[in-house]
Design an enzyme around this catalytic site. Structure first.
Site, PDB file in Angstrom:
ATOM      1  CD  GLN A 116      -3.137   0.493   2.224  1.00 57.85           C
ATOM      2  OE1 GLN A 116      -3.193  -0.665   2.630  1.00 57.85           O
ATOM      3  NE2 GLN A 116      -3.963   1.425   2.626  1.00 57.85           N
ATOM      4  CB  SER A 150       2.818  -4.471   3.866  1.00 61.09           C
ATOM      5  OG  SER A 150       1.627  -4.354   4.606  1.00 61.09           O
ATOM      6  CG  LEU A 151      -1.312  -5.425  -0.761  1.00 62.26           C
ATOM      7  CD1 LEU A 151      -2.511  -6.308  -0.522  1.00 62.26           C
ATOM      8  CD2 LEU A 151      -1.697  -4.118  -1.412  1.00 62.26           C
ATOM      9  NE  ARG A 169      -2.747  -7.729   4.824  1.00 60.20           N
ATOM     10  CZ  ARG A 169      -2.083  -6.607   4.589  1.00 60.20           C
ATOM     11  NH1 ARG A 169      -2.559  -5.753   3.676  1.00 60.20           N
ATOM     12  NH2 ARG A 169      -0.968  -6.313   5.235  1.00 60.20           N
ATOM     13  CG  HIS A 215       2.553  -3.442   9.286  1.00 62.06           C
ATOM     14  ND1 HIS A 215       2.436  -4.798   9.075  1.00 62.06           N
ATOM     15  CD2 HIS A 215       2.388  -2.852   8.072  1.00 62.06           C
ATOM     16  CE1 HIS A 215       2.219  -5.022   7.790  1.00 62.06           C
ATOM     17  NE2 HIS A 215       2.176  -3.860   7.169  1.00 62.06           N
ATOM     18  CD  GLN A 275       1.944  -8.628   6.120  1.00 62.30           C
ATOM     19  OE1 GLN A 275       0.878  -8.037   6.053  1.00 62.30           O
ATOM     20  NE2 GLN A 275       2.518  -9.189   5.075  1.00 62.30           N
TER      21      GLN A 275
END
Length: 287
Positions: free
Chosen positions: A9, A88-89, A113, A198, A247
């Site tokens: 992202q 991440s993503l 998600r 996060h 995560q």
């Protein structure tokens, strides 16, 4: 050895994917399939939506995922990874690209998600800030000092040496930024994001995502995926599932990930997705 990496992202931009849609029949089919699965025209938002439209978590995540997978597909025979990783993503894009997830299942997981994270953002509002020019241990120390004052703030993204993103409550970020500068940071800049990704404020999203992941079929990937939660290579599907859930509220160990990939033989890194953010980070990590 060839490593392929997938952004997260923040890499989105208006017009993303339009060239792929026009130039690649395989990519066009993928975009059309995504619109059908999601039940709305994600492709139209990607091609002509505003920056504000694309900043919505429930739009950003499937958009970056779709674009990244389409790039890897459009590469054809040139996409031959010895290892993959995603920021991440981007882990979900990487898992589809290396065969651990089908495109359909990957897209549905990303959408789940995004919804779970959006709910967490509403329940626990927060933000993030970029800290430039300060050592990892100093950033962690300042965060711990702010936590001792009753706020929530953590080091969330270890992107490269001297570039760390912190995440937490708005009050925590506001308290931490001037302290980062006092500790020697060149800059500590709040980011325009929709939540405290996060960080512990994402904890409410874990249960919902865990249910979706447990109900999804995972295959053994064709090559190892280096995951954010521990920066280590994985091919075991149970380990991959657990790391995807972990995560959400743990830091992205990107610097360690790149160093480990390089130590394990990666000599060529290719970024699949919108922009070149990861390419720049890798250049700073490996000099």
């Amino acid at each position: 050895m060839k490593a392929f990496v997938f952004p997260g992202q923040g890499a989105q931009f208006s017009g993303m994917g339009k060239d792929l849609y026009n130039d690649s029949q395989e990519a066009r089919l993928l975009f059309d399939k995504a619109d059908e699965i999601l039940g709305f025209k994600l492709s139209e938002i990607m091609f002509s939506g505003t920056d504000e439209d694309l900043r919505r978590t429930d739009i950003t995540q499937p958009a970056v995922f779709l674009h990244s997978v389409a790039v890897s597909l459009a590469m054809g025979d040139a996409f031959q990874p010895d290892m993959v990783a995603g920021h991440s993503l981007g882990e979900f894009s990487a898992l589809v690209a290396c065969g651990a997830l089908s495109f359909e299942d990957g897209l549905l997981l990303v959408a789940a998600r995004a919804r779970a994270m959006q709910k967490a953002c509403i329940a626990n509002p927060g933000t993030m800030a970029a800290v430039i020019g300060l050592a990892d241990d100093k950033v962690i120390e300042v965060c711990e000092n702010v936590v001792s004052q009753g706020h929530t703030v953590v080091a969330a993204n270890f992107n490269s040496p001297g570039q760390i993103v912190i995440s937490g409550s708005t009050e925590g970020i506001e308290a931490a930024c001037p302290l980062m500068k006092e500790a020697g940071a060149r800059r500590a800049l709040p980011l325009s994001v929709g939540g405290a990704f996060h960080s512990p404020l994402m904890a409410p999203a874990k249960e919902e995502l865990a249910k979706a992941i447990s109900a999804t079929r995972f295959n053994t990937p064709r090559c190892p995926i280096y995951q954010n939660a521990d920066a280590l290579p994985h091919v075991d599907t149970d380990e991959i599932r657990a790391n995807l859930v972990c995560q959400l509220d743990s830091p992205v160990l990107w610097t360690k990930t790149v160093l480990n990939m390089h130590a394990d033989g990666a000599s060529e890194f290719t970024e699949c997705g919108p922009g070149t953010v990861l390419t720049g980070l890798i250049g700073r990590i490996l000099k």
